[in-house]
Design a protein around this motif. Structure first.
Motif, short mmCIF file in Angstrom:
data_model
loop_
_atom_site.label_atom_id
_atom_site.label_comp_id
_atom_site.label_asym_id
_atom_site.label_seq_id
_atom_site.Cartn_x
_atom_site.Cartn_y
_atom_site.Cartn_z
N LEU B 34 0.84 -1.19 0.00
CA LEU B 34 0.00 0.00 0.00
C LEU B 34 0.88 1.25 0.00
CD1 LEU B 34 -0.96 -2.14 2.49
CD2 LEU B 34 -3.03 -0.80 2.22
N TYR B 36 0.55 5.31 1.21
CA TYR B 36 -0.20 6.30 1.95
C TYR B 36 0.48 7.66 1.78
CZ TYR B 36 -3.01 2.90 4.60
OH TYR B 36 -3.90 1.93 4.98
N LYS B 38 0.82 11.50 3.67
CA LYS B 38 0.63 12.11 4.98
C LYS B 38 1.03 13.58 4.94
CE LYS B 38 1.66 11.62 9.89
NZ LYS B 38 1.90 13.06 10.07
N PRO B 44 -2.13 9.40 8.20
CA PRO B 44 -1.91 8.97 6.81
C PRO B 44 -3.23 8.71 6.09
CG PRO B 44 -0.54 7.73 8.35
CD PRO B 44 -1.52 8.48 9.17
N PHE B 46 -4.91 6.73 2.82
CA PHE B 46 -4.68 5.68 1.85
C PHE B 46 -4.74 6.21 0.43
CE2 PHE B 46 -4.71 1.66 -0.14
CZ PHE B 46 -5.70 1.67 -1.12
N PHE B 89 4.33 7.19 2.32
CA PHE B 89 4.78 5.98 3.00
C PHE B 89 4.38 4.76 2.19
CE2 PHE B 89 6.30 7.54 7.02
CZ PHE B 89 5.62 8.72 7.23
N LEU B 102 0.66 -4.22 9.11
CA LEU B 102 1.36 -3.39 8.13
C LEU B 102 2.75 -3.04 8.65
CD1 LEU B 102 -1.40 -0.86 6.98
CD2 LEU B 102 -0.39 -2.70 5.64
N TRP B 104 5.93 -0.55 7.79
CA TRP B 104 6.05 0.72 7.09
C TRP B 104 7.50 1.06 6.76
CZ3 TRP B 104 1.67 3.93 6.28
CH2 TRP B 104 0.50 3.44 6.86
N GLY B 105 7.66 1.72 5.64
CA GLY B 105 8.92 2.40 5.36
C GLY B 105 8.98 3.70 6.13
N LEU B 106 10.12 4.37 6.04
CA LEU B 106 10.30 5.62 6.79
C LEU B 106 9.76 6.84 6.07
CD1 LEU B 106 13.86 5.09 8.28
CD2 LEU B 106 11.65 4.73 9.37
#
Lengths: 114, 114
Positions: B34, B36, B38, B44, B46, B89, B102, B104-106
């Motif tokens: 996914l 997102y 922000k 965040p 979607f 993200f 989920l 997450w990346g940074l």
């Protein structure tokens, strides 16, 4: 159909006090997730709950942190005896089902420990 | 151990051009991805998702590409608009055990310049 509601938006606590963060999921959603975003960092998973059950709490600190999602009412993230390092944005998300679906986020609670 | 990596912390693009945001993952059990967006002080939102059975998913100006062999996905925004300026993200999940949440990346901060 209201989105995910978090309150309060901002919370200030002195060191040693308790912080209670509330999250009301979207209507029809029974899966709730809590994430924490520390300054200059990405989102970190904390806990995943379904109604009355903790499914995965692998991201929760071992002490002082707890979460619940009762049959009635919002999900609560509770932090006891807060320390300065707990200052962060705490986000709640909800989803309709567990797998292969997007989660919808609230606007977050910004906790500041002074 | 960062299972989802966004190696570019920031990206700057001219309005009207294409924005390409990249994401790499290490866990071969991930099967749902996914993106997102922000904005500051908000949760965040979607944007778009893709299942591992596909290699492309398109929604308006947003297209996500998945290369399973390279464990790489990318988000293309075309044409880019100033309102797209935000942190993006990438997130991934699997369908079993601890992979159901989920990860997450940074994030990559995108700036679209008028």
């Amino acid at each position: 159909n209201a989105g995910v509601m978090q309150n309060p938006r901002h919370l200030v606590r002195r060191r040693g006090q308790e912080a209670r963060l509330r999250c009301s999921p979207m209507k029809g959603h029974s899966h709730v997730y809590w994430y924490r975003q520390l300054p200059e960092e990405g989102l970190k998973f904390m806990v995943y709950l379904q109604k009355e059950n903790i499914i995965d709490e692998s991201g929760m600190p071992k002490e002082r942190f707890s979460a619940e999602f009762p049959k009635e009412g919002p999900s609560i993230l509770r932090i006891q005896q807060v320390v300065r390092g707990d200052s962060a944005a705490y986000f709640c998300a909800s989803s309709q089902r567990q797998l292969n679906t997007e989660a919808f986020f609230g606007q977050g609670t910004r906790l500041t420990v002074v | 151990d960062q299972q989802v990596k966004q190696n570019s912390p920031s990206l700057s693009v001219q309005e009207g051009r294409i924005s390409i945001l990249n994401c790499d993952y290490t866990n071969s059990m991930f099967d749902y991805f996914l993106w997102y967006k922000k904005y500051p002080a908000e949760g965040p939102t979607f944007l778009i998702s893709i299942s591992s059975i596909k290699d492309k998913n398109e929604d308006g100006r947003f297209t996500v590409f998945l290369n399973k062999s390279a464990k790489h996905l990318s988000l293309h925004i075309v044409p880019s608009q100033p309102g797209d300026s935000a942190v993006y993200f990438c997130a991934a999940s699997g369908n079993a055990g601890n992979n159901r949440k989920l990860i997450w990346g940074l994030g990559t901060s995108l700036a679209v310049n008028p």
